[in-house]
Write a protein that holds these residues in place. Sequence first.
Motif, mmCIF file in Angstrom:
data_model
loop_
_atom_site.group_PDB
_atom_site.id
_atom_site.type_symbol
_atom_site.label_atom_id
_atom_site.label_comp_id
_atom_site.label_asym_id
_atom_site.label_seq_id
_atom_site.Cartn_x
_atom_site.Cartn_y
_atom_site.Cartn_z
ATOM 1 N N ARG A 79 0.829 -1.208 0.000
ATOM 2 C CA ARG A 79 0.000 0.000 0.000
ATOM 3 C C ARG A 79 0.859 1.253 0.000
ATOM 4 N NH1 ARG A 79 -3.566 0.076 4.954
ATOM 5 N NH2 ARG A 79 -4.463 1.863 3.852
ATOM 6 N N PHE A 80 2.077 1.123 -0.467
ATOM 7 C CA PHE A 80 3.056 2.203 -0.385
ATOM 8 C C PHE A 80 3.798 2.335 -1.710
ATOM 9 C CE2 PHE A 80 7.210 3.976 0.420
ATOM 10 C CZ PHE A 80 7.020 4.921 1.420
ATOM 11 N N SER A 81 3.940 3.557 -2.193
ATOM 12 C CA SER A 81 4.711 3.816 -3.418
ATOM 13 C C SER A 81 5.529 5.082 -3.226
ATOM 14 C CB SER A 81 3.783 3.980 -4.634
ATOM 15 O OG SER A 81 3.026 2.811 -4.874
ATOM 16 N N PHE A 82 6.493 5.277 -4.132
ATOM 17 C CA PHE A 82 7.313 6.478 -4.007
ATOM 18 C C PHE A 82 7.802 6.951 -5.365
ATOM 19 C CE2 PHE A 82 9.950 2.734 -3.285
ATOM 20 C CZ PHE A 82 11.007 2.915 -4.166
ATOM 21 N N VAL A 83 8.131 8.241 -5.407
ATOM 22 C CA VAL A 83 8.710 8.874 -6.591
ATOM 23 C C VAL A 83 10.000 9.543 -6.142
ATOM 24 C CG1 VAL A 83 8.409 10.617 -8.378
ATOM 25 C CG2 VAL A 83 6.418 9.289 -7.591
ATOM 26 N N ILE A 84 11.114 9.136 -6.710
ATOM 27 C CA ILE A 84 12.411 9.677 -6.317
ATOM 28 C C ILE A 84 12.692 10.987 -7.054
ATOM 29 C CG2 ILE A 84 14.907 9.324 -6.353
ATOM 30 C CD1 ILE A 84 13.568 7.654 -4.277
ATOM 31 N N VAL A 85 13.058 12.016 -6.297
ATOM 32 C CA VAL A 85 13.456 13.303 -6.871
ATOM 33 C C VAL A 85 14.979 13.353 -6.918
ATOM 34 C CG1 VAL A 85 13.405 15.803 -6.589
ATOM 35 C CG2 VAL A 85 11.388 14.439 -5.984
ATOM 36 N N LYS A 86 15.530 13.642 -8.087
ATOM 37 C CA LYS A 86 16.980 13.696 -8.248
ATOM 38 C C LYS A 86 17.453 15.143 -8.371
ATOM 39 C CE LYS A 86 17.221 9.142 -10.444
ATOM 40 N NZ LYS A 86 17.681 8.365 -11.618
ATOM 41 N N GLU A 87 18.766 15.329 -8.248
ATOM 42 C CA GLU A 87 19.328 16.681 -8.277
ATOM 43 C C GLU A 87 18.996 17.412 -9.576
ATOM 44 O OE1 GLU A 87 23.624 18.946 -7.589
ATOM 45 O OE2 GLU A 87 23.514 16.754 -7.617
ATOM 46 N N GLU A 88 19.009 16.696 -10.683
ATOM 47 C CA GLU A 88 18.726 17.338 -11.965
ATOM 48 C C GLU A 88 17.310 17.895 -12.026
ATOM 49 O OE1 GLU A 88 17.654 13.619 -14.818
ATOM 50 O OE2 GLU A 88 19.598 13.518 -13.802
ATOM 51 N N ASN A 89 16.377 17.252 -11.287
ATOM 52 C CA ASN A 89 15.005 17.748 -11.261
ATOM 53 C C ASN A 89 14.934 19.108 -10.579
ATOM 54 O OD1 ASN A 89 14.240 14.398 -10.387
ATOM 55 N ND2 ASN A 89 14.093 15.262 -12.437
ATOM 56 N N LEU A 90 15.803 19.316 -9.598
ATOM 57 C CA LEU A 90 15.824 20.593 -8.897
ATOM 58 C C LEU A 90 16.472 21.670 -9.758
ATOM 59 C CD1 LEU A 90 16.962 19.367 -5.352
ATOM 60 C CD2 LEU A 90 14.680 19.381 -6.369
ATOM 61 N N LEU A 91 17.551 21.286 -10.429
ATOM 62 C CA LEU A 91 18.262 22.256 -11.274
ATOM 63 C C LEU A 91 17.427 22.678 -12.481
ATOM 64 C CD1 LEU A 91 21.825 20.612 -11.205
ATOM 65 C CD2 LEU A 91 21.012 22.571 -9.869
ATOM 66 N N ASN A 92 16.621 21.761 -12.987
ATOM 67 C CA ASN A 92 15.802 22.065 -14.171
ATOM 68 C C ASN A 92 14.496 22.771 -13.816
ATOM 69 O OD1 ASN A 92 17.720 20.827 -15.782
ATOM 70 N ND2 ASN A 92 16.690 18.825 -15.749
ATOM 71 N N GLY A 93 14.202 22.842 -12.525
ATOM 72 C CA GLY A 93 13.014 23.567 -12.093
ATOM 73 C C GLY A 93 11.701 22.939 -12.509
ATOM 74 N N ASN A 94 11.662 21.619 -12.628
ATOM 75 C CA ASN A 94 10.422 20.971 -13.069
ATOM 76 C C ASN A 94 9.871 20.015 -12.005
ATOM 77 O OD1 ASN A 94 12.456 19.076 -13.299
ATOM 78 N ND2 ASN A 94 11.607 18.137 -15.160
ATOM 79 N N LEU A 95 9.930 20.451 -10.748
ATOM 80 C CA LEU A 95 9.474 19.590 -9.667
ATOM 81 C C LEU A 95 7.976 19.302 -9.775
ATOM 82 C CD1 LEU A 95 10.311 18.047 -7.161
ATOM 83 C CD2 LEU A 95 9.999 20.131 -5.808
ATOM 84 N N GLU A 96 7.204 20.271 -10.269
ATOM 85 C CA GLU A 96 5.775 20.029 -10.467
ATOM 86 C C GLU A 96 5.545 18.877 -11.443
ATOM 87 O OE1 GLU A 96 6.139 24.383 -9.367
ATOM 88 O OE2 GLU A 96 7.160 23.011 -10.736
#
Length: 446
Positions: A79-96
């Motif tokens: 009943r648990f899932s996850f989405v990993i956020v990487k450094e490139e996602n922060l640098l590219n500004g597309n966290l949404e």
Amino acid sequence: MLKRVGHPVDEKGAAVVIKDATFPVPFAQGLEFNSPVHGNWNIVHTGMLMPEARQIYVCADNCMRGVVLTAAEMNAADRFSFVIVKEENLLNGNLEDITIEGVTDVLNKLEEKPKAVLLFTVCLHHFLGCDLERVYQELEERFPKITFIRCYMDPIMQKHGPTPDQKLRKAIYEPLPKRKADEKAVSFLGSDFALEKNADLKRIVRAHQGIFRELPGCKSWEDYLALSEGKLFVSSYPPSKYGAEVISERLKRPYLYLPGSFDYKEITAQLENFCQAMGYGKLEKMISVEEEIAACEKALEKVHEVIGDTAVAIDYLYHPRPLGLAKLLLTHGFRVIRIYLDSISPEEKAEFEWLKEHAPDLQLIATIQVKMRVLPRTSDEKILAIGQKAAWFTGSPYFVNMVQGGGLYGFDGIRRTAELMAEAFIEEKDTEDLVVRKGWGCESCI
């Protein structure tokens, strides 16, 4: 030749006798120590109470590690899932986009869709000013049959405003719809544990052939939605008060905050308020307060015969009212020598002042002060520990293994505490094995 560097560590700053303690924070804040005691519930455990729901976390992998292991240890990884956020996602500004597409991918791969998703965003979403309104709007459009619940894993906000725990206890009731009140129903909100069957409130409701609903007892999504039908909303666990007040206001229901207590007068007043709010009439028609108190006195006398002059240590994790419990025990002849806590609830101001006067040498000992990492965790005498942290810090195998008040409440809660003390005094436990298990009362695969 090797030479030891440093010097013996004393208790200064980590322990204080109550006569010298300041209210409500007896110890200076600073670098903190995290003991291996993990019986307290965290946001993963609490979120799993919601039936037919799935938790999805969106964060970096080092933060993800703890919540993944919690879900796995309690055998709830399905009943648990996850989405990993990487450094490139922060640098590219597309966290949404990462959040939206990651959650979409998770849900599209599920054969059976959940009724609700507890979507946990994290500190990164705050730091980068993520447009969460856009995130939830897009997900709700893509999955109109799923209820998305706004949850947060943001420890940076731990000491500013509502804590993540308080916010979750609010969020999990936000999907409740407006429904007609059932005159016989009570909804008990915000607790991780179902009240014990003989808890005072349940006995009173049963006497009126009423319905007592609580989230830990919900087996289906419809059971959960029926919580909104309560004529009266009640909560007792302090972190639940914030959320219960909000949902009560939204659904236009009367609300009572009836915190667990060890004081006969306070318990009596709470039960009287409850009976009045439910239209039951006077309390004495339901139960005899004199008989309830007499039964408590008998239970305390019985356990004192077993324990005698044995030292007793209490911690805040066992119950939100550790000072109240200490006062109860001291007034019944028990030798309470210390209480493990880091702050004192405003609800216990009167108990604090009473203890300063009547038990001035009672020790208050921190649990997160850094010296607690190296101070001795042994004792020359037998100690009955009430709570997991008291057990770990004293090294005692004789302890009451319960957290957050369990399902205890009222006069019955006092009697059950006495029974648990007697059992703990006799039965030796493996402290090191038990206290490291996450989420007391949950399944544990370790």
